[in-house]
Scaffold this motif. Structure first.
Motif, PDB file in Angstrom:
ATOM      1  N   SER A 152      36.477  44.207  36.809  1.00 20.95           N
ATOM      2  CA  SER A 152      36.984  42.562  37.022  1.00 20.95           C
ATOM      3  C   SER A 152      36.621  42.517  38.449  1.00 20.95           C
ATOM      4  N   GLY A 153      36.275  41.276  38.206  1.00 14.65           N
ATOM      5  CA  GLY A 153      36.140  40.619  40.036  1.00 14.65           C
ATOM      6  C   GLY A 153      37.456  39.737  40.192  1.00 14.65           C
ATOM      7  N   VAL A 154      37.131  39.340  41.364  1.00 12.48           N
ATOM      8  CA  VAL A 154      38.644  38.766  42.149  1.00 12.48           C
ATOM      9  C   VAL A 154      37.807  37.178  41.063  1.00 12.48           C
ATOM     10  N   SER A 155      37.381  36.813  40.339  1.00 11.66           N
ATOM     11  CA  SER A 155      37.625  35.992  39.493  1.00 11.66           C
ATOM     12  C   SER A 155      37.621  36.245  38.303  1.00 11.66           C
ATOM     13  N   ASN A 156      38.072  37.011  38.164  1.00  8.55           N
ATOM     14  CA  ASN A 156      39.034  37.917  36.693  1.00  8.55           C
ATOM     15  C   ASN A 156      37.311  38.060  35.800  1.00  8.55           C
ATOM     16  N   ASP A 194      32.073  40.133  43.755  1.00 11.22           N
ATOM     17  CA  ASP A 194      32.522  39.700  42.569  1.00 11.22           C
ATOM     18  C   ASP A 194      33.995  40.822  42.441  1.00 11.22           C
ATOM     19  N   VAL A 195      33.694  41.989  42.456  1.00  6.56           N
ATOM     20  CA  VAL A 195      33.874  42.596  42.512  1.00  6.56           C
ATOM     21  C   VAL A 195      34.342  43.641  43.599  1.00  6.56           C
ATOM     22  N   ARG A 197      34.790  41.840  46.480  1.00  7.58           N
ATOM     23  CA  ARG A 197      36.736  40.972  47.466  1.00  7.58           C
ATOM     24  C   ARG A 197      38.312  40.650  46.088  1.00  7.58           C
ATOM     25  N   ALA A 198      37.597  41.780  45.011  1.00 12.14           N
ATOM     26  CA  ALA A 198      38.724  41.878  43.869  1.00 12.14           C
ATOM     27  C   ALA A 198      39.588  43.362  45.330  1.00 12.14           C
ATOM     28  N   GLU A 199      38.884  43.772  45.699  1.00  7.56           N
ATOM     29  CA  GLU A 199      39.033  45.520  46.565  1.00  7.56           C
ATOM     30  C   GLU A 199      40.002  46.041  45.732  1.00  7.56           C
ATOM     31  N   HIS A 200      39.202  46.581  45.048  1.00 13.06           N
ATOM     32  CA  HIS A 200      39.990  47.718  43.892  1.00 13.06           C
ATOM     33  C   HIS A 200      39.616  48.979  44.799  1.00 13.06           C
TER      34      HIS A 200
END
Length: 253
Positions: A152-156, A194-195, A197-200
């Motif tokens: 999942s990315g920051v956009s979900n 997107d991924v 920016r999710a900072e996994h």
């Protein structure tokens, strides 16, 4: 650091080693047709060692789309004249002493390269093999477990990635292949950004593009760079991922 030390360090990085059961796997300075380094396995201890290419020449051709018989005997006569052997596609040396080991490594590596070159020249190797499949095959040589995952990315939104690798240090490595097509480029840039920016936690990302069969322009590469993740040409990918696998090397954008 003087020039001699700098060059020595650079060569050590190229000729890396990784531990395997009963021995080590060694990078050599020989190159296969894909520009990946020939790697050989050195097995033994004390004063008795054998060197093999682990069927690297045949595997190289298979990854490029050739259908081969691993029991092929076309090369046995030439290899025998060099003091080498082939069994089920594996080129290997007789037992050698520690003193003769560097020569055996060089001979097996050269023989593996020459065999791969001959196969590419004489067999009907499918040059149109899918780039994504070729990259996946190379990754599976370097890493024991390459899986498709939804991340999942920051956009979900959950994005599909074909090559997600669990590394020894606990990090995951996401390797995305992109072809020179506007839709492919846009889709992979958006997914990776997107991924990212999710900072996994403990997730490395990379995009690999095919510089061997496709002529990428500066504008197209700049667009890939918008993703914010490391952009790796296919011609350098094998060496890069060897370093990640054996040395824990971290990629940088």
């Amino acid at each position: 650091m003087n020039t001699f030390e700098e060059i020595s360090l650079a060569l050590q990085r190229i000729q890396g080693m990784s531990e395997i059961e009963n021995g080590v796997r060694v990078n050599t300075h020989c190159l296969y047709p894909s520009n990946s380094f020939v790697r050989v396995a050195v097995i033994g201890a004390g004063e008795s060692f054998t060197v093999s290419d682990d069927a690297g020449a045949f595997r190289e051709a298979e990854q490029a789309g050739a259908t081969l018989d691993f029991s092929d005997k076309k090369f046995s006569k030439t290899l025998h004249a060099q003091g080498l052997h082939m069994r089920n596609g594996v080129i290997f040396s007789s037992a050698v002493s520690r003193e003769m080991l560097p020569l055996a490594i060089a001979m097996v590596a050269n023989a593996s390269k020459e065999t791969a070159d001959w196969i590419f020249e004489h067999w009907n190797v499918a040059r149109g093999v899918k780039f994504k499949d070729l990259l996946k095959g190379i990754l599976k040589v370097q890493f024991p477990d390459v899986q498709e995952q939804h991340i999942s990315g920051v956009s979900n939104k959950a994005h599909v990635f074909e090559n997600v690798i669990q590394l020894k240090d606990g990090n995951r490595l996401l390797v995305d292949a992109v072809v020179r097509d506007a839709n492919s480029v846009n889709a992979r840039v958006v997914a990776n950004l997107d991924v990212l920016r999710a900072e996994h936690a403990q997730l490395q990302q990379a995009i690999v593009y095919d510089d061997a069969q496709e002529n990428w322009g500066a504008a197209e590469l700049s667009l890939l760079a918008v993703s914010g993740v490391p952009i790796i040409p296919f011609s350098k990918s094998n060496f890069t991922f060897q370093k990640v696998s054996s040395e824990g090397f971290r990629l940088a954008a």
